[in-house]
Scaffold this active site. Structure first.
Site, PDB file in Angstrom:
ATOM      1  N   ASP A   1       2.112   1.624   3.448  1.00 25.25           N
ATOM      2  CA  ASP A   1       3.523   0.928   3.872  1.00 25.25           C
ATOM      3  C   ASP A   1       4.395   1.631   3.823  1.00 25.25           C
ATOM      4  O   ASP A   1       6.071   1.222   4.493  1.00 25.25           O
ATOM      5  CB  ASP A   1       3.209  -0.020   2.809  1.00 25.25           C
ATOM      6  CG  ASP A   1       1.636  -0.666   3.624  1.00 25.25           C
ATOM      7  OD1 ASP A   1       0.433  -0.383   3.845  1.00 25.25           O
ATOM      8  OD2 ASP A   1       1.646  -1.455   2.381  1.00 25.25           O
TER       9      ASP A   1
ATOM     10  N   HIS B   1       0.979  -1.075  -0.266  1.00 24.92           N
ATOM     11  CA  HIS B   1       0.280  -0.131   0.189  1.00 24.92           C
ATOM     12  C   HIS B   1       0.908   1.459   0.093  1.00 24.92           C
ATOM     13  O   HIS B   1       2.182   1.039   0.427  1.00 24.92           O
ATOM     14  CB  HIS B   1      -0.896   0.193   1.089  1.00 24.92           C
ATOM     15  CG  HIS B   1      -2.181  -0.949   1.849  1.00 24.92           C
ATOM     16  ND1 HIS B   1      -1.697  -1.978   2.012  1.00 24.92           N
ATOM     17  CD2 HIS B   1      -3.171  -0.990   1.666  1.00 24.92           C
ATOM     18  CE1 HIS B   1      -2.226  -2.940   2.469  1.00 24.92           C
ATOM     19  NE2 HIS B   1      -3.919  -2.196   1.620  1.00 24.92           N
TER      20      HIS B   1
HETATM   21  C1  XLS Z   1      -7.846  -6.609   4.538  1.00 23.74           C
HETATM   22  C2  XLS Z   1      -7.031  -7.107   3.078  1.00 23.74           C
HETATM   23  C3  XLS Z   1      -5.781  -5.679   3.194  1.00 23.74           C
HETATM   24  C4  XLS Z   1      -6.165  -5.949   0.747  1.00 23.74           C
HETATM   25  C5  XLS Z   1      -4.909  -4.640   0.852  1.00 23.74           C
HETATM   26  O1  XLS Z   1      -8.770  -6.819   5.257  1.00 23.74           O
HETATM   27  O2  XLS Z   1      -7.214  -7.973   2.920  1.00 23.74           O
HETATM   28  O3  XLS Z   1      -4.701  -5.641   3.186  1.00 23.74           O
HETATM   29  O4  XLS Z   1      -5.495  -7.286   0.850  1.00 23.74           O
HETATM   30  O5  XLS Z   1      -5.670  -3.237   0.648  1.00 23.74           O
END
Ligand code: XLS
Ligand code: CA
Ligand code: CA
Length: 438
Positions: free
Chosen positions: A104, A101
């Site tokens: 991150d 993301h």
């Molecule tokens: C959250 C999601 C997230 C997505 C990406 O539950 O799994 O991590 O994979 O935003």
């Protein structure tokens, strides 16, 4: 350069007899399985957020894991250290892809302009590391769920300013994905849902979410993104009702708004079970609708009703998952991203290594077992025979569109004794156990 995972050098395959905790027992990256190396079947990816950022906090307690990378305090220094640690980790484990993301990889600044320049500084650093190591980006995404500005949603917010902010973030996240050669861009609708219909204009919210996705497609294609956009379904958490409830719901949405040509699905195991489905059910729905894209490999806990994002260790489930991947023709732009985190009590860097080795071995074994199921043939043959009545006579007429209510009534008037066959579920479950453990 500082070493963050000194407990391992290159993690190797030692076979199932090995007791070395830092060796693979089943994952043999270069082993050819039905025409291609295991690593190409599996396309493992590291999740930046859980692996390098998550500190183990939960609603009842603070972080337990030190993610200061040796006591660093400046957020940009930490961001660079994460790049170093992440690439060291992937190189040592032989993981060839990662997912991120925007939030991150680089910290938010005081202004959006600052956030943007932080992001691009780290993207350049990641790009250098990718060149040095050959590691690739599987997919990128924007975190449009954490900040208070998204308390009412991002694409589905009642506040147009929040919508615009999300659009600005998504523009940069797509650009970063393209710059790093990513083949996928994910929309996970963290806050895209509602808590109460008393304050919600559902029609406008859904239209707006589609508008945001259309903007993303138009922009992505205009800057040369040829990969897949994905929606990642999830039924609940954080909102009570999330719009992207499950694969079937998402497909209906994509078709309504004409987005189905550009979007596929990113199926996460834990989200499937939260929706009351199995992992393989969601993969099957995606596959039969030509929407199979990528996988977030993890698992939930049958005793807990929320998104625990645990590392997958269930070989039974991994086998059924890999059967679907094989039936879908394997991954193209997608791969197997470990959207999984170590438990709060497993707070050392060593635990992350154990977790990935275990997840990779689980799916390697799942891949081998899935091919054994296919080679064995008993299950596929049973299914073929079960539907045999559609290959001739009235069944063939139904399948080929020649039957009508009138023609079928005529048939039944002449043949009204229907003979049934058993579904043989218990037999088939035994066959599967026999292949898995025999
Ligand atoms: C959250 C999601 C997230 C997505 C990406 O539950 O799994 O991590 O994979 O935003
Ligand atoms: Ca996920
Ligand atoms: Ca999850």
């Amino acid at each position: 350069m500082k070493e963050y995972f000194p407990m391992i050098s290159k993690v190797k395959y030692e076979g199932k007899g090995s007791k070395n905790p830092f060796a693979f027992k089943y994952y043999d990256a270069e082993r050819i399985v039905v025409g291609k190396p295991m690593k190409e079947h599996l396309k493992f990816a590291m999740s930046w957020w859980h692996t390098l950022c998550a500190g183990g906090a939960d609603p009842f307690g603070t972080t337990t894991m030190d993610r200061s990378y040796g006591g660093l305090t400046d957020p940009m220094d930490i961001a660079r250290a994460k790049v170093d640690a992440g690439f060291e980790f992937m190189t040592k484990l032989g993981i060839e892809y990662f997912c991120f993301h925007d939030a991150d990889i680089a910290p938010e600044g005081k202004t959006f302009a600052q956030t943007k320049s932080n992001l691009w500084e780290i993207v350049e650093y990641i790009e250098q590391k990718m060149k040095q190591t050959g590691i690739k980006l599987l997919w990128g995404t924007a975190n449009c769920f954490n900040s208070p500005r998204y308390m009412h949603g991002a694409g589905t917010s009642c506040n147009a300013h929040s919508f615009a902010y999300a659009a600005a973030q998504i523009k940069n996240a797509i650009e970063a994905t393209v710059r790093l050669g990513g083949k996928g861009y994910v929309f996970w609708g963290g806050r895209e849902g509602y808590e109460t219909l008393l304050n919600t204009d559902m029609a406008l919210e859904l239209d707006n979410m589609a508008r945001l996705m259309r903007m993303a497609v138009d922009y992505g294609r205009s800057i040369g993104f040829e990969g897949d956009f994905y929606i990642e379904p999830k039924p609940k958490e954080p909102t009570k009702h999330q719009y992207d409830f499950d694969a079937a719901t998402v497909l209906g949405f994509l078709r309504k708004y004409g987005l189905d040509k550009d979007f596929k699905l990113n199926i996460e195991a834990n989200h499937a079970t939260l929706a009351g489905h199995t992992f393989e059910h969601e993969l099957t729905v995606a596959r039969i609708n030509d929407a199979f894209g990528s996988i977030d490999a993890n698992s939930g806990d049958p005793n807990l009703g929320w998104d625990t994002d645990q590392f997958p260790t269930d070989v039974y489930s991994a086998t059924l998952c890999m059967l679907e991947v094989i039936r879908a023709g394997g991954f193209t732009n997608g791969g197997l991203n470990f959207d999984a985190k170590v438990r709060r009590g497993s707070f050392t860097f060593e635990d992350i290594v154990y977790a990935y080795i275990s997840g990779m071995d689980t799916f390697a074994l799942g891949l081998l077992k899935a091919y054994e199921v296919i080679e064995d043939g008993r299950i596929d043959e049973f299914v073929k025979q079960r539907y045999i009545s559609y290959t001739e006579g009235i069944g063939k007429d139904i399948k080929e569109g020649r039957a009508s209510l009138e023609s079928l009534e005529k048939y039944i008037l002449e043949n009204d004794a229907v003979q049934m066959q058993s579904g043989r579920q218990e037999y088939l479950e035994t066959v599967l156990n026999n292949i898995l453990f025999g």
